[in-house]
Each structure stands twice: as C-alpha cells, then as structure tokens.
Design an enzyme around this catalytic site. Sequence first.
Site, PDB file in Angstrom:
ATOM      1  N   GLY A 182     -39.708   5.566 -76.156  1.00  0.00           N
ATOM      2  CA  GLY A 182     -38.782   4.816 -75.316  1.00  0.00           C
ATOM      3  C   GLY A 182     -37.574   5.634 -74.935  1.00  0.00           C
ATOM      4  O   GLY A 182     -37.577   6.393 -73.963  1.00  0.00           O
ATOM      5  N   CYS A 183     -36.515   5.502 -75.712  1.00  0.00           N
ATOM      6  CA  CYS A 183     -35.243   6.117 -75.351  1.00  0.00           C
ATOM      7  C   CYS A 183     -35.272   7.633 -75.422  1.00  0.00           C
ATOM      8  O   CYS A 183     -34.569   8.303 -74.655  1.00  0.00           O
ATOM      9  CB  CYS A 183     -34.132   5.555 -76.232  1.00  0.00           C
ATOM     10  SG  CYS A 183     -33.896   3.765 -76.019  1.00  0.00           S
ATOM     11  N   ILE A 184     -36.072   8.201 -76.331  1.00  0.00           N
ATOM     12  CA  ILE A 184     -36.141   9.659 -76.415  1.00  0.00           C
ATOM     13  C   ILE A 184     -36.847  10.226 -75.202  1.00  0.00           C
ATOM     14  O   ILE A 184     -36.362  11.169 -74.561  1.00  0.00           O
ATOM     15  CB  ILE A 184     -36.837  10.104 -77.719  1.00  0.00           C
ATOM     16  CG1 ILE A 184     -36.012   9.665 -78.930  1.00  0.00           C
ATOM     17  CG2 ILE A 184     -37.045  11.615 -77.726  1.00  0.00           C
ATOM     18  CD1 ILE A 184     -34.589  10.166 -78.948  1.00  0.00           C
TER      19      ILE A 184
ATOM     20  N   THR B  80     -34.631   9.819 -72.095  1.00  0.00           N
ATOM     21  CA  THR B  80     -33.496  10.734 -72.131  1.00  0.00           C
ATOM     22  C   THR B  80     -33.942  12.171 -71.894  1.00  0.00           C
ATOM     23  O   THR B  80     -33.242  12.944 -71.222  1.00  0.00           O
ATOM     24  CB  THR B  80     -32.758  10.607 -73.476  1.00  0.00           C
ATOM     25  OG1 THR B  80     -32.288   9.258 -73.627  1.00  0.00           O
ATOM     26  CG2 THR B  80     -31.577  11.553 -73.556  1.00  0.00           C
TER      27      THR B  80
END
Length: 212
Positions: free
Chosen positions: A154-156, A159
């Site tokens: 998700g966020c990794i 990003t």
Amino acid sequence: MAQYAQEASDNYKGVWDGRIGFGNKAALLVVDFMQGYTTPGSPLYAPGVVEAVAKMPRLLAAAREARVPIIHTNILYQAPDQRDGGIWVKKAPVMRAMVPGNPYATFCEEVIPSDDELVITKQYASAFFGTSLASTLVAMGVDTLILTGCSTSGCIRATAVDGLQHGFRVMVVRDCVGDRHPAPHEANLFDIDSKYGDVVSLDETLNHLRHD
C-alpha cells in the site's frame, strides 16, 4: 512460489533489473509505523509489520548518528466522519480508526520521533500526495530516499512510485517494511525493485550510513 519467483526473475532479467544505487545525500522516511498495525486484535494487525518495526531501532540509531534527516509520516483523519479521507475511507473503512485519540493511530514505541524529527501527516497512501514532502526534501538537498514502513503493498509501493516520479533515488529497506501477508509483500518488493527503486538489505543500508 519459489519456482514462480525464479521464472519471474528470469523473465525480467536484462529488461527490468537495473540498479540506481545511493546518491549524494539521503533522508530516511519512516512511513506509518502506527500501533494499529502491531496490536493483536486490531483489524489492521500485520505480523510482517511487527517484524519490520523490531528492526527499526538499529536503522534509526545509525541514521541519527550519521546526522541523516529523518522524516516520519502518520495517517490522521478528522472525526467524526473522516471526510478528509475521501474515497479511500469508503473503499477501506478500516482506516477510519486513524483519528486523534485512538491508540491505533499512535506511533509504535520503537519508532517514536525525536523532538527534532519532522512528522508529516497524510490522508492517502503515498507520502507525497497532498503533502509538502517533495519540496521539503528538495530544500534539504536530498536526492536519495531510504524508505521504510508499512504496508509494502500500500503506502510503501505508492510512496516508492511517487518518489521516483519526483526525481528521487528510492531505496527500500527489505527488513524494515512489512505487510499483513508475505505474498503481496514479496510481489510488491519485486515490482519496486524491478521498476521504481532498489530493494536493499538492512546491512547494506547500515554500511552506507556508516561510510557515506
């Protein structure tokens, strides 16, 4: 799984396996290591995140000793309806727990920011989306983003993609990112390493910080 991984590696070889390496100045980004991901019984609980958090004190200590800028992110929405979460909290209502005062939205003890470390609050997956992260890194002269946190899928990943698109060398520390299941964790590390950054070990990262 191992057979498929080998087949994928062979298929990508020579096409999607370039390396960029560390640049001239790095910053350590610690993404969303909050207690909702490490507390048994929490809907967000992810064993892989528990393992990643346990590895962070060594990396944080090395970064602080090397005077590398450290930036933390968290996710916070405004109660009572989390309207600032937009469609994401409709797609993933589990994220509605990320509100001020909820213990799940507090940092894990192993990664509590020091007083001189920046905390950026975000509402979506990428640490770059809707935040000042890119301009902050540019102002500090940073060209390399050492990426840690959760979740890998998700966020990794989000990003990492945005980091590349903003012109940064993205170095994802394998030992210090985690997910709730090993299959999406490994698949997304494969994708990141193939197309968006370098996936590196904790030891490689520590060696760079100590000898840069």
